[in-house]
Design a protein around this motif. Structure first.
Motif, PDB file in Angstrom:
ATOM      1  N   ARG A  31      -1.546  -4.522   4.757  1.00 15.85           N
ATOM      2  CA  ARG A  31      -2.193  -4.417   5.703  1.00 15.85           C
ATOM      3  C   ARG A  31      -2.595  -5.837   6.177  1.00 15.85           C
ATOM      4  O   ARG A  31      -3.203  -5.422   7.691  1.00 15.85           O
ATOM      5  CB  ARG A  31      -4.277  -3.993   5.137  1.00 15.85           C
ATOM      6  CG  ARG A  31      -3.363  -2.948   4.106  1.00 15.85           C
ATOM      7  CD  ARG A  31      -5.179  -2.513   3.765  1.00 15.85           C
ATOM      8  NE  ARG A  31      -5.815  -1.792   4.544  1.00 15.85           N
ATOM      9  CZ  ARG A  31      -6.464  -1.061   5.958  1.00 15.85           C
ATOM     10  NH1 ARG A  31      -6.033  -0.087   5.886  1.00 15.85           N
ATOM     11  NH2 ARG A  31      -7.016  -1.039   6.709  1.00 15.85           N
ATOM     12  N   ILE A  51      -4.646   4.633  -3.238  1.00 25.56           N
ATOM     13  CA  ILE A  51      -3.295   3.949  -2.393  1.00 25.56           C
ATOM     14  C   ILE A  51      -2.585   3.604  -3.429  1.00 25.56           C
ATOM     15  O   ILE A  51      -0.910   3.013  -3.702  1.00 25.56           O
ATOM     16  CB  ILE A  51      -3.999   3.653  -1.820  1.00 25.56           C
ATOM     17  CG1 ILE A  51      -4.190   4.361  -0.137  1.00 25.56           C
ATOM     18  CG2 ILE A  51      -2.817   2.944  -0.661  1.00 25.56           C
ATOM     19  CD1 ILE A  51      -5.270   4.532   1.186  1.00 25.56           C
ATOM     20  N   GLU A 107      -0.719   5.213   2.588  1.00 28.70           N
ATOM     21  CA  GLU A 107      -1.912   5.304   3.205  1.00 28.70           C
ATOM     22  C   GLU A 107      -1.383   6.860   4.383  1.00 28.70           C
ATOM     23  O   GLU A 107      -2.582   7.134   4.495  1.00 28.70           O
ATOM     24  CB  GLU A 107      -1.939   3.969   4.198  1.00 28.70           C
ATOM     25  CG  GLU A 107      -2.148   3.194   3.527  1.00 28.70           C
ATOM     26  CD  GLU A 107      -3.320   2.218   4.712  1.00 28.70           C
ATOM     27  OE1 GLU A 107      -3.147   2.608   5.540  1.00 28.70           O
ATOM     28  OE2 GLU A 107      -3.306   1.169   3.678  1.00 28.70           O
TER      29      GLU A 107
END
Length: 183
Positions: free
Chosen positions: A148, A77, A91
């Protein structure tokens, strides 16, 4: 990787960006969640892909390890972010890998923190010849971590040092659309 990340958190430099996000993500990382019996390359990036007449080969297995299958996808990623994908896009590509569905959220976020902190550590303390590339990788990892953890990104571009196109010229930025496969 973990030891250097923890060293940076133990005595964080004044200019370390996103410190609260790093601290929270690292504290929540359960290393047992990454346990598994899958052979990992653990360093997937464009420099380790050899393209030839017989297809693409993954080379330089010096960091090979054993872990949960989703970890290899997670390690890709930040490399996708370095290749001009936004964290959400990276993602989204990872979601194509069947193993990704087993990835615990807190473990992925913690791994993002440790990956980024390791690169930050090397950017500050490593050999001079690799510091700039590790600082750039740390920026990509920080963007992933901030995505995130929903922390706001600092007002900077991940790829500010890359050449931009002139008016009327095509962009130098490349887009990749890899097909993720079960590893």
């Amino acid at each position: 990787m973990r030891r250097r990340a923890d060293a940076l958190l133990a005595a964080p430099p004044n200019d370390l960006q996103s410190l609260p996000a790093y601290q929270a993500a690292r504290a929540g990382l359960d290393w047992e969640a990454m346990a598994g019996d899958t052979l990992l390359h653990a360093d997937p990036h464009e420099g380790n892909l050899l393209v030839g007449d017989r297809g693409v080969r993954l080379i330089d297995w010096g960091l090979a390890s054993q872990s949960a299958a989703w970890v290899e996808t997670a390690l890709l990623i930040p490399r996708l972010i370095l290749a001009d994908h936004m964290p959400e896009q990276a993602e989204g590509l990872a979601e194509q890998a069947p193993a990704w569905k087993a990835a615990p959220e807190t473990a992925v976020t913690g791994l993002a923190a440790v990956w980024s902190l390791f690169r930050e550590y090397v950017a500050r303390n490593g050999p001079e010849r690799i510091r700039a590339s590790r600082a750039h990788a740390a920026e990509a990892g920080r963007a992933w971590l901030e995505y995130r953890t929903s922390c706001p990104l600092e007002p900077q571009r991940i790829h500010a040092h890359r050449p931009t196109s002139s008016p009327g010229q095509p962009s130098h930025r490349r887009r990749i659309t890899p097909v993720m496969a079960e590893i």
